[in-house]
Design an enzyme around this catalytic site. Structure first.
Site, short mmCIF file in Angstrom:
data_model
loop_
_atom_site.label_atom_id
_atom_site.label_comp_id
_atom_site.label_asym_id
_atom_site.label_seq_id
_atom_site.Cartn_x
_atom_site.Cartn_y
_atom_site.Cartn_z
N ASP A 195 57.57 10.00 -28.64
CA ASP A 195 57.91 8.59 -28.41
C ASP A 195 59.44 8.48 -28.37
OD1 ASP A 195 56.01 5.87 -28.80
OD2 ASP A 195 58.16 5.53 -29.03
N ARG B 88 63.55 -10.39 -31.34
CA ARG B 88 63.52 -8.98 -31.76
C ARG B 88 64.89 -8.43 -32.11
NH1 ARG B 88 59.12 -5.66 -28.15
NH2 ARG B 88 57.29 -6.86 -28.74
C1 LIG Z 1 52.11 0.02 -26.59
S1 LIG Z 1 52.60 1.57 -27.25
C2 LIG Z 1 51.24 2.61 -26.72
C3 LIG Z 1 50.75 3.51 -27.83
C4 LIG Z 1 49.54 4.35 -27.49
N1 LIG Z 1 49.79 5.21 -26.36
C5 LIG Z 1 48.34 3.48 -27.24
O1 LIG Z 1 47.90 3.32 -26.10
O2 LIG Z 1 47.83 2.92 -28.21
C6 LIG Z 1 53.91 2.07 -26.10
C7 LIG Z 1 54.85 3.13 -26.68
O3 LIG Z 1 55.64 3.65 -25.61
C8 LIG Z 1 56.92 3.94 -26.14
N2 LIG Z 1 57.91 3.99 -25.04
C9 LIG Z 1 58.45 2.96 -24.34
N3 LIG Z 1 59.35 3.42 -23.46
C10 LIG Z 1 59.39 4.77 -23.59
C11 LIG Z 1 60.13 5.81 -22.95
N4 LIG Z 1 61.04 5.55 -22.01
N5 LIG Z 1 59.90 7.08 -23.35
C12 LIG Z 1 59.00 7.35 -24.32
N6 LIG Z 1 58.27 6.42 -24.96
C13 LIG Z 1 58.46 5.13 -24.60
C14 LIG Z 1 57.18 2.80 -27.11
O4 LIG Z 1 58.17 3.14 -28.08
C15 LIG Z 1 55.79 2.58 -27.72
O5 LIG Z 1 55.64 3.24 -28.95
#
Ligand SMILES: C[S@@+](CC[C@H](N)C(=O)[O-])C[C@H]1O[C@@H](n2cnc3c(N)ncnc32)[C@H](O)[C@@H]1O
Length: 286
Positions: A153, A44
């Site tokens: 996000d 990545r």
């Molecule tokens: C797997 S996706 C989940 C998307 C959606 N909630 C779903 O269930 O389909 C996880 C998301 O969490 C975000 N994320 C990870 N760490 C984070 C943080 N510390 N604060 C805010 N968002 C975060 C990532 O950028 C990513 O877009």
């Protein structure tokens, strides 16, 4: 064999660089990167080596930890997050939303009160747009009132995709047929679909790191925080539940991902009400 400039394909990450990157990911975003993820991290970050012109992972690591690399840290976190999402993912939550929550929200809106829903960790937007579609189809009257869905996000790159609201045919296949016909517009030239303006109108996106301050004012009726805390360790997860409780109205709802649970230490603040669905216990201050 000599390596041409910019060819990073043969580069291997050393243990020290991995440890430094894992520490930064944890401190900046709460992301836990166990040693088994080294190959994933390496692949990545390969594009970040190219983008920053760093010859190897060791130099990249030095750069990203230096004051000059402050901006790059955001790109690094963006590259390390997992953004997989689908429309109407874990559809049982949308059944609860339609059957149990929307009638209450409609009553509230009819009384002139505002309705607020937060999709925390919204990735490329499928979650907040699914919520908007659910509200539109279940209660068209509701969406003409003071209703907003906030999608946040940590990753600015993924939020740009969310704002654009453009998805492939395969991505929109998860939207129930009638809603797909009503709410998605096909661009014949590209073969891509765009979420229509009525659905987008009540959705707003903001960059927000869940580990830092939450500058939004007021409380939410419903919070979706699904498939986000799974990437955090137990301590970070435990620190978030009381903060979420403060942000939900009494008896409001929070939905988590299928393999996530509210920590035992915070269970007095929430009542389970369906599969990975909880209600904020009334009069229980964190
Ligand atoms: C797997 S996706 C989940 C998307 C959606 N909630 C779903 O269930 O389909 C996880 C998301 O969490 C975000 N994320 C990870 N760490 C984070 C943080 N510390 N604060 C805010 N968002 C975060 C990532 O950028 C990513 O877009």
């Amino acid at each position: 064999m000599t390596r041409s400039a910019g060819d990073t394909s043969a580069l291997v990450m050393d243990d020290k660089s991995f440890a430094a990157i894992a520490t930064m990911a944890k401190d900046e975003a709460g992301l836990v990167l166990p040693e088994g993820k080294m190959t994933m991290v390496q692949s990545r970050l390969r594009k970040r080596l190219l983008a920053t012109g760093q010859p190897d992972y060791e130099s990249y690591c030095r750069f990203v930890t230096s004051p000059a690399g402050e901006n790059e840290r955001r790109y690094m976190i963006s590259a390390l997050t997992t953004n997989v999402s689908h429309f109407f993912r874990e559809s049982h939550h949308f059944d609860i939303l339609r059957d149990k929550v929307v009638p209450v929200l409609l009553q509230k809106a009819r009384n002139g009160q505002r309705v607020r829903i937060w999709s925390a960790g919204c990735s490329s937007g499928q979650e907040p747009y699914s919520i908007s579609m659910c509200l539109h189809s279940a209660a068209p009257e509701l969406v003409s009132k003071d209703v907003l869905i906030l999608g946040t996000d940590i990753d600015p790159a993924i939020l740009e995709k969310a704002e654009a609201a453009v998805y492939s045919e395969q991505q929109v296949s998860g939207i129930p047929g009638e809603m797909r016909n009503s709410y998605m517009e096909l661009d014949r030239g590209s073969g891509q679909y765009r979420v229509n303006s009525a659905i987008r109108k009540i959705v707003r996106f903001r960059e927000l790191n869940l580990l830092r301050d939450w500058p939004m004012k007021g409380q939410f009726d419903v919070i979706f925080c699904r498939n986000v805390v799974i990437y955090f360790d137990a301590q970070t997860q435990a620190s978030l539940w009381p903060r979420f409780r403060q942000r939900i109205i009494d008896n409001g709802w929070i939905f988590l991902g299928h393999s996530e649970r509210i920590s035992d230490s915070a269970m007095r603040l929430f009542e389970p009400n369906g599969m990975t669905a909880y209600r904020a216990a009334a009069n229980k201050a964190p």
